[in-house]
Design an enzyme around this catalytic site. Structure first.
Site, PDB file in Angstrom:
ATOM      1  N   GLY A   1      15.402 -47.081 -44.638  1.00 21.66           N
ATOM      2  CA  GLY A   1      15.094 -46.059 -43.925  1.00 21.66           C
ATOM      3  C   GLY A   1      15.532 -45.665 -42.675  1.00 21.66           C
ATOM      4  N   ALA A   2      15.134 -46.738 -41.772  1.00 23.62           N
ATOM      5  CA  ALA A   2      15.534 -46.520 -40.269  1.00 23.62           C
ATOM      6  C   ALA A   2      17.194 -46.501 -40.148  1.00 23.62           C
ATOM      7  CB  ALA A   2      14.943 -47.729 -39.518  1.00 23.62           C
TER       8      ALA A   2
ATOM      9  N   GLY B   1      -7.157 -27.484 -17.830  1.00 21.71           N
ATOM     10  CA  GLY B   1      -7.610 -26.552 -18.963  1.00 21.71           C
ATOM     11  C   GLY B   1      -6.361 -26.089 -19.473  1.00 21.71           C
ATOM     12  N   GLY B   2      -6.434 -24.985 -20.013  1.00 19.11           N
ATOM     13  CA  GLY B   2      -5.041 -24.480 -20.803  1.00 19.11           C
ATOM     14  C   GLY B   2      -4.055 -24.416 -19.998  1.00 19.11           C
TER      15      GLY B   2
HETATM   16  C1  HXC Z   1     -11.087 -20.107  -8.435  1.00 17.81           C
HETATM   17  C2  HXC Z   1     -10.808 -22.198  -7.369  1.00 17.81           C
HETATM   18  C3  HXC Z   1     -10.618 -22.834  -8.694  1.00 17.81           C
HETATM   19  C4  HXC Z   1     -10.608 -21.899  -9.522  1.00 17.81           C
HETATM   20  C5  HXC Z   1     -10.393 -24.243  -7.212  1.00 17.81           C
HETATM   21  N1  HXC Z   1     -10.565 -23.130  -6.462  1.00 17.81           N
HETATM   22  N2  HXC Z   1     -10.181 -24.034  -8.423  1.00 17.81           N
HETATM   23  N3  HXC Z   1     -11.058 -20.556  -7.122  1.00 17.81           N
HETATM   24  N4  HXC Z   1     -10.719 -20.541  -9.275  1.00 17.81           N
HETATM   25  N5  HXC Z   1     -10.306 -22.242 -10.952  1.00 17.81           N
HETATM   26  C6  HXC Z   1     -10.862 -22.892  -4.942  1.00 17.81           C
HETATM   27  C7  HXC Z   1     -12.156 -23.687  -4.716  1.00 17.81           C
HETATM   28  O1  HXC Z   1     -13.327 -22.918  -4.760  1.00 17.81           O
HETATM   29  C8  HXC Z   1     -11.788 -23.979  -3.039  1.00 17.81           C
HETATM   30  O2  HXC Z   1     -12.004 -22.801  -2.348  1.00 17.81           O
HETATM   31  C9  HXC Z   1     -10.160 -24.269  -3.239  1.00 17.81           C
HETATM   32  O3  HXC Z   1      -9.755 -23.693  -4.330  1.00 17.81           O
HETATM   33  C10 HXC Z   1      -9.932 -25.717  -3.221  1.00 17.81           C
HETATM   34  O4  HXC Z   1     -10.780 -26.443  -4.060  1.00 17.81           O
HETATM   35  P1  HXC Z   1     -11.523 -27.663  -3.897  1.00 17.81           P
HETATM   36  O5  HXC Z   1     -12.406 -27.760  -5.148  1.00 17.81           O
HETATM   37  O6  HXC Z   1     -12.049 -27.542  -2.423  1.00 17.81           O
HETATM   38  O7  HXC Z   1     -10.589 -28.825  -4.114  1.00 17.81           O
HETATM   39  P2  HXC Z   1     -10.484 -30.459  -4.607  1.00 17.81           P
HETATM   40  O8  HXC Z   1     -11.599 -31.040  -4.054  1.00 17.81           O
HETATM   41  O9  HXC Z   1      -8.970 -30.811  -4.349  1.00 17.81           O
HETATM   42  O10 HXC Z   1     -10.885 -29.956  -6.379  1.00 17.81           O
HETATM   43  C11 HXC Z   1      -9.820 -29.303  -6.982  1.00 17.81           C
HETATM   44  C12 HXC Z   1     -10.072 -29.187  -8.293  1.00 17.81           C
HETATM   45  C13 HXC Z   1     -11.469 -28.311  -8.427  1.00 17.81           C
HETATM   46  C14 HXC Z   1     -10.007 -30.427  -9.096  1.00 17.81           C
HETATM   47  C15 HXC Z   1      -9.027 -28.495  -9.200  1.00 17.81           C
HETATM   48  O11 HXC Z   1     -11.461 -27.086  -7.305  1.00 17.81           O
HETATM   49  C16 HXC Z   1     -11.771 -27.875  -9.587  1.00 17.81           C
HETATM   50  O12 HXC Z   1     -12.606 -28.686 -10.303  1.00 17.81           O
HETATM   51  N6  HXC Z   1     -11.666 -26.619  -9.708  1.00 17.81           N
HETATM   52  C17 HXC Z   1     -12.083 -25.807 -10.994  1.00 17.81           C
HETATM   53  C18 HXC Z   1     -11.264 -26.354 -12.227  1.00 17.81           C
HETATM   54  C19 HXC Z   1     -11.370 -25.629 -13.375  1.00 17.81           C
HETATM   55  O13 HXC Z   1     -12.445 -25.666 -13.990  1.00 17.81           O
HETATM   56  N7  HXC Z   1     -10.374 -24.579 -13.617  1.00 17.81           N
HETATM   57  C20 HXC Z   1     -10.658 -23.701 -14.845  1.00 17.81           C
HETATM   58  C21 HXC Z   1     -10.077 -24.343 -15.944  1.00 17.81           C
HETATM   59  S1  HXC Z   1     -10.061 -23.657 -17.299  1.00 17.81           S
HETATM   60  P3  HXC Z   1     -12.518 -23.002  -0.924  1.00 17.81           P
HETATM   61  O14 HXC Z   1     -12.718 -21.395  -0.798  1.00 17.81           O
HETATM   62  O15 HXC Z   1     -13.607 -23.605  -0.675  1.00 17.81           O
HETATM   63  O16 HXC Z   1     -11.309 -23.405  -0.096  1.00 17.81           O
HETATM   64  C22 HXC Z   1      -8.761 -22.699 -17.287  1.00 17.81           C
HETATM   65  C23 HXC Z   1      -8.255 -21.935 -18.391  1.00 17.81           C
HETATM   66  C24 HXC Z   1      -6.875 -21.563 -18.781  1.00 17.81           C
HETATM   67  O17 HXC Z   1      -7.775 -22.850 -16.561  1.00 17.81           O
HETATM   68  C25 HXC Z   1      -6.984 -21.100 -20.218  1.00 17.81           C
HETATM   69  C26 HXC Z   1      -5.513 -20.766 -20.412  1.00 17.81           C
HETATM   70  C27 HXC Z   1      -5.276 -20.374 -21.734  1.00 17.81           C
END
Ligand code: HXC
Length: 535
Positions: free
Chosen positions: A425-426, A190-191
């Site tokens: 130019g290069a 993401g961001g």
């Molecule tokens: C809260 C989160 C989390 C999140 C993971 N966890 N991402 N909790 N917010 N964004 C938690 C899970 O629920 C899980 O909790 C633990 O972390 C481990 O995650 P897993 O999924 O079991 O690990 P894994 O299989 O290795 O997968 C990792 C992952 C996946 C690919 C990162 O967790 C995922 O897709 N997460 C969401 C990613 C996402 O969409 N993020 C938001 C992006 S947008 P438990 O309790 O079960 O251990 C963003 C905007 C930013 O970031 C903007 C800035 C300008």
């Protein structure tokens, strides 16, 4: 470790049923503190095992490898989310922050702990990072970010997003003031990926780290494309295609070792000179092998990295973006014990032409070196810019201008060496005297011209050749005349566009001597808010 286990500070030792409670002594409290600290530092064991099973180290194991032994001081270990009067989040809030040393020099670090809430960034996590960034900037010390995070903490909503905004703003404020290094050791989605993109260098590890704005699931929904995390934003993709990753490794150990090496080449901030010392490699060392490495025929390829290895101290250099735009080599090295940034056309890849990606790569490297006072050494062997509809339509003018702008803007000592050919130019863009190189040397094989002899004759004598009885004989004669008149090695020297024609074997010595002579260079800058580079 459950949250309730973590800070039960109230119960400090059991009270005897009949006796009046004995207040805990300072020693009791200190013992309890140690216990809490070590439990928090150790973390949840099943989560540690899961991390290891993925082929990843924990945040603290990474810091142990990155920092000098025993040098780490942690900040905010006990800080956690507080709702009203109740602290309801885990200590650290999923990020370890602090300061330590690398090769005895101060650095500031943050390492996201994927074991705690997936290393996701909530309000407290963000605030801890902001604090360490502010301290790094105030102290004038490099900032190293070890990224391993699920991104914005979903349950904290907009406060998590604001946390990222604060990081981005600080990244930009620190840009060009302190070196900022991002090490991506897990997801950076993401961001969140924009923080590494704003820093000076990005390190990635194959198979475990990835960066993308929208993940495979969203892409599948929106475009119907099926792609894995690794295919979408793995280390290979960013090292070879997007140009985001500066360095890639097979494992975290070698990755973090190279972060340490990179830091040994960089100054702590823009007011300090890069570290220097006794090279242990004689400045006067001649390099006779150079004449064998570079063939005289301008069309025969060779590996310019062999030239770099000959002239820098101990043959050691650290190539940035090795696998992206490989037709231009950008490397950090030492010459005479001082850090230099080397740019070199690579005749082995696409004949060393400049194109869109090479221009972007070179521009960013020149800008980084200039920001941190690292002198530039440019080794030129360039046939020109890459011709083609695709290049023109995708903006070779706009992107080529970036390299030109960066060089023209650079105030560090700049030395150009023309190894063989430099056309059109290069030639100008590759740090010619006309755009501000302080000193320019050419080997006796050099050909500097608007274009190669054959192309030039084709343009200048098109009509004559078309009506000639023996066009090939005429062409050969005209090419020879053009080469003799305009492309001999002293043509540019006679006109002051190169400062000397040198024996290739003297290249190391001449460059180091030039850099010594320029070490006190005091650039005059016109006052302005900032330039308007063709970003
Ligand atoms: C809260 C989160 C989390 C999140 C993971 N966890 N991402 N909790 N917010 N964004 C938690 C899970 O629920 C899980 O909790 C633990 O972390 C481990 O995650 P897993 O999924 O079991 O690990 P894994 O299989 O290795 O997968 C990792 C992952 C996946 C690919 C990162 O967790 C995922 O897709 N997460 C969401 C990613 C996402 O969409 N993020 C938001 C992006 S947008 P438990 O309790 O079960 O251990 C963003 C905007 C930013 O970031 C903007 C800035 C300008």
């Amino acid at each position: 470790m459950t949250v309730s286990e973590q800070i039960p500070v109230a119960a400090l030792g059991p009270a005897a049923p009949d006796a009046a409670p004995v207040p805990p002594t300072t020693r009791d409290r200190a013992r309890r503190l140690l216990e809490l600290r070590s439990r928090t530092v150790r973390g949840d064991e099943p989560a540690t095992e899961r991390q290891h099973r993925k082929g990843k180290l924990t945040a603290r194991e990474r810091l142990d490898l990155l920092l000098d032994p025993g040098s780490f001081t942690e900040f905010d270990l006990f800080r956690r989310r507080v709702s009203g009067s109740a602290a309801d989040g885990p200590p650290t809030d999923g990020v370890v922050t602090g300061t330590g040393t690398v090769h005895g020099r101060r650095v500031y670090v943050y390492a996201q702990d994927f074991r705690v809430l997936g290393g996701s960034l909530g309000e407290v996590h963000g605030a801890k990072i902001h604090k360490v960034m502010d301290l790094a900037l105030a102290a004038g010390a490099p900032l190293i970010a070890l990224n391993d995070s699920g991104g914005a903490r979903i349950q904290e909503g907009v406060t998590a997003l604001a946390g990222y905004g604060g990081i981005f703003r600080r990244n930009v404020r620190a840009s060009g003031v302190i070196p900022q290094i991002s090490v991506v050791l897990g997801p950076c989605a993401g961001g969140a990926a924009y923080s590494p993109a704003l820093t000076d260098f990005i390190f990635m590890v194959r198979k475990t780290s990835n960066m993308f704005l929208t993940g495979p699931e969203v892409i599948k929904t929106v475009t119907g494309e099926t792609v894995t995390h690794e295919e979408l934003g793995g280390a290979r993709v960013h090292a070879e295609s997007s140009g985001l990753a500066s360095f890639v490794y097979d494992d975290e150990e070698s990755c973090l070792e190279d972060v340490r090496y990179l830091l040994s080449l960089l100054p702590s901030n823009n007011h300090e000179p890069p570290p220097s010392g006794d090279a242990g490699d004689p400045v006067e060392r001649r390099c006779p092998r150079l004449a064998d490495i570079v063939p005289a025929n301008p069309k025969v390829p060779y590996d310019v990295r062999d030239v770099i290895a000959e002239i820098v101290d101990h043959g050691e250099f650290m190539e940035v973006h090795e696998h992206w735009a490989a037709n231009l080599v950008c490397a950090l090295a030492r010459m005479g014990g001082r850090t230099v940034g080397v740019l070199a056309n690579q005749p082995l890849v696409r004949a060393g032409v400049l194109d869109i990606e090479a221009s972007q790569k070179g521009a960013r490297f020149v800008q980084m070196c200039d920001a941190f006072g690292i002198p530039l050494v440019t080794l030129v062997d360039v046939p020109g810019f890459l011709p083609g509809v695709d290049q023109e339509h995708h903006g070779v003018i706009r992107h080529g201008a970036k390299l030109l702008y960066s060089y023209c803007n650079a105030t560090v000592p700049r030395v150009q060496v023309i190894l063989r050919k430099a056309y059109g130019g290069a030639y100008i863009v590759m740090d010619s005297r006309s755009i501000g190189a302080d000193l320019s040397f050419a080997w006796p094989t050099n050909e500097i011209a608007v274009m190669g002899a054959e192309a030039a004759v084709g343009v200048l004598h098109r009509r004559e050749l078309a009506s000639a009885d023996d066009p090939e004989g005429l062409r050969a004669r005209l090419v020879a005349e053009y080469a003799e008149e305009l492309m001999h090695p002293y043509y540019a020297a006679e006109r002051g566009l190169v400062d000397d024609v040198i024996d290739p074997a003297d290249t190391r010595f001449m460059v180091i001597r030039a850099l010594e002579a320029l070490s006190e260079k005091r650039p005059e800058l016109m006052p302005r808010r900032h330039g308007n580079p063709p970003l």
